[in-house]
Design an enzyme around this catalytic site. Structure first.
Site, PDB file in Angstrom:
ATOM      1  N   ARG A  62       0.735  -1.287   0.031  1.00 12.78           N
ATOM      2  CA  ARG A  62       0.001   0.251  -0.181  1.00 12.78           C
ATOM      3  C   ARG A  62       0.792   1.156  -0.014  1.00 12.78           C
ATOM      4  NH1 ARG A  62      -1.719   2.533   4.336  1.00 12.78           N
ATOM      5  NH2 ARG A  62      -1.837   0.259   5.575  1.00 12.78           N
ATOM      6  N   TYR A 115     -17.509  13.709 -16.655  1.00  6.99           N
ATOM      7  CA  TYR A 115     -17.717  12.054 -16.794  1.00  6.99           C
ATOM      8  C   TYR A 115     -18.604  11.944 -15.590  1.00  6.99           C
ATOM      9  CZ  TYR A 115     -16.659   7.155 -15.955  1.00  6.99           C
ATOM     10  OH  TYR A 115     -16.959   5.808 -16.011  1.00  6.99           O
ATOM     11  N   ASP A 188      -8.758  16.382 -16.324  1.00  9.15           N
ATOM     12  CA  ASP A 188      -9.111  14.965 -16.799  1.00  9.15           C
ATOM     13  C   ASP A 188      -8.516  14.626 -18.144  1.00  9.15           C
ATOM     14  OD1 ASP A 188     -10.082  12.423 -17.689  1.00  9.15           O
ATOM     15  OD2 ASP A 188     -11.703  12.562 -16.127  1.00  9.15           O
ATOM     16  N   LYS A 213      -8.629   3.279 -19.954  1.00  8.74           N
ATOM     17  CA  LYS A 213      -8.969   3.743 -21.263  1.00  8.74           C
ATOM     18  C   LYS A 213      -7.768   3.541 -22.454  1.00  8.74           C
ATOM     19  CE  LYS A 213     -12.782   4.415 -19.201  1.00  8.74           C
ATOM     20  NZ  LYS A 213     -13.327   5.703 -18.596  1.00  8.74           N
TER      21      LYS A 213
HETATM   22  C1  LIG Z   1     -13.779   6.145 -17.477  1.00  2.00           C
HETATM   23  C2  LIG Z   1     -13.692   7.551 -17.188  1.00  2.00           C
HETATM   24  C3  LIG Z   1     -13.439   8.141 -15.970  1.00  2.00           C
HETATM   25  C4  LIG Z   1     -13.363   7.010 -14.736  1.00  2.00           C
HETATM   26  O1  LIG Z   1     -12.353   6.130 -14.875  1.00  2.00           O
HETATM   27  P1  LIG Z   1     -12.439   4.651 -14.076  1.00  2.00           P
HETATM   28  O2  LIG Z   1     -11.024   4.031 -14.308  1.00  2.00           O
HETATM   29  O3  LIG Z   1     -13.652   3.904 -14.833  1.00  2.00           O
HETATM   30  O4  LIG Z   1     -12.532   4.897 -12.844  1.00  2.00           O
HETATM   31  C5  LIG Z   1     -13.142   9.270 -15.502  1.00  2.00           C
HETATM   32  N1  LIG Z   1     -13.024  10.191 -16.443  1.00  2.00           N
HETATM   33  C6  LIG Z   1     -13.242  10.017 -17.780  1.00  2.00           C
HETATM   34  C7  LIG Z   1     -13.420  10.836 -18.875  1.00  2.00           C
HETATM   35  C8  LIG Z   1     -13.459   8.475 -18.127  1.00  2.00           C
HETATM   36  O5  LIG Z   1     -13.655   8.418 -19.508  1.00  2.00           O
END
Ligand SMILES: *Cc1c(COP(=O)(O)O)cnc(C)c1O
Length: 395
Positions: A62, A115, A188, A213
């Protein structure tokens, strides 16, 4: 092994070499998976030195693990950031960053298109539960952002381009507004990946990825990464330690493996998405296409200025809710699934799926209309993707 100054290497070279470590005990070219919860100390003095920080060695997973450290180092290098940290998901990264940067009574200027889970985190947890003031602002307009800033503003939170209309925010112009203040710009950067957009270079303080992603790219892992200035990321480590949303060693291994082909994948996603967007724009069954690489996008000039490509994700509108559902049931190649950034083409209909629980008026106000379709264009042969969409649209 000779050490290179990564900042002087080409970007594709950096993707492969930054953070890459050959195993010192066996010479294994690929870092082994350190699938361990704890690390053994040679003696009491070494244990004490590790906890006091005079010995940087590992203690407990951790508190740090070689696989997650290598990944964080690589993504930080790819965004020209001083430091990075891995998290168990994109949402774990976003929530931990926000818990670190704001407290009760602070004010956040947040983009009005975010999101879904980020929106819920801000509205339900930060605002309703912990008393953080949130102002939802159209961040595509720098003047509106400027007007929303208050003496207690601590964070300007952006997602660019953002779902569903691929609206963009001018990161450099917004960062300029925070010069000489305590305000941090958090971006983001999931949709563009480090390959096409580098928020830290544009003046942002923190850049966050859902590594699930494009960084992973193969749809086999959920993870998150935050990179930025050391004076934010290093103290953030204490929050990660206390809240505990860490990434596991195996997930870090998969992401470290997936990210190696980031340059090839992003080029192909971009090339395919542009062709698909152009095809959809000329299709009689399609009402509108939202993709930053189209000249018809209202912020096409900004896209060319702050990104080096347009990415692989787009959305478009068909005539009705029923038509959207019909399209979902008619595609044969595209996988009917949420998420994005996968090598496979993924398609979803937010009104009947991810946003179905939202009241219609609220859903439409956030831009998710009945006929909106979200498409994450994969790296298949583009002719096959286009043929599949064409037959499904005509069905
Ligand atoms: C998928 C996504 C998230 C969240 O990510 P997770 O890995 O599913 O927790 C946040 N911001 C954007 C733009 C996303 O496409």
């Amino acid at each position: 092994m000779k050490k290179h100054d990564f900042s002087k290497l080409g970007y594709s070279t950096r993707i492969l070499h930054a953070g890459h470590k050959v195993d010192p005990t066996t010479g294994s070219h690929t870092m082994p998976i350190y699938q361990t919860s704890t690390f053994v100390f040679e003696d009491a003095d070494q244990g004490a030195a590790r906890f006091s920080g005079t010995d940087p060695g590992y203690k407990y997973s951790r508190l740090g693990n070689p696989n997650t450290d290598a990944l964080a180092e690589k993504i930080a290098a790819l965004e020209n950031a001083e430091a990075g940290l891995c998290f168990g998901s994109g949402m774990a990264a976003i929530s931990t960053v926000m818990f670190h940067l704001v407290k009760t009574g602070d004010h956040v200027v947040a983009a009005d298109a975010l999101y879904g889970a980020t929106f819920a985190l801000f509205e339900k947890t930060l605002k309703n539960k912990y008393g953080v003031e949130i102002d939802w602002v159209d961040t595509s307009d720098v003047e509106k952002v400027k007007a929303a800033i208050k003496p207690n503003t601590r964070v300007i939170y952006l997602e660019t381009p953002a779902n569903p209309t691929m609206k963009m925010a001018d990161i450099a112009a917004i960062a300029e507004l925070t010069k000489g203040t305590e305000i941090k710009v958090v971006v983001d950067n999931t949709f563009m990946s480090p390959y096409f957009q580098r928020p830290i270079d544009l003046g942002a303080h923190v850049s966050i990825h859902s590594a699930t992603k494009y960084i992973g790219g193969h749809g086999d892992v959920v993870g998150g990464i935050a990179v930025g200035y050391a004076n934010i990321i290093k103290p953030l480590f204490a929050d990660l330690k206390e809240i505990g949303p860490i990434m596991g060693p195996f997930d870090a291994f998969l992401l470290n493996r997936g990210v190696r082909t980031l340059a090839l994948r992003m080029e192909k996603h971009n090339e395919n998405a542009l062709k698909v967007a152009e095809f959809l724009e000329g299709h009689p069954e399609v009402e509108a296409v939202y993709y930053p690489g189209l000249k018809s996008h209202p912020q096409y000039e900004l896209a060319k200025k702050q990104m080096s490509g347009f990415g692989g994700t787009l959305s478009f509108e068909v005539k009705s809710f029923e038509k959207g559902k019909k399209l979902m049931n008619s595609v044969k190649l595209a996988h009917l699934a949420v998420s994005l950034g996968d090598v496979h083409t993924l398609i979803q209909h937010p009104a009947s799926m991810t946003h179905a629980i939202m009241p219609k008026a609220e859903r439409e106000a956030s831009g998710v209309t009945d006929g909106l379709i979200r498409l994450s264009v994969g790296i298949e042969d583009v002719e096959d993707i286009i043929a599949d969409l064409d037959q499904a649209l005509r069905a």
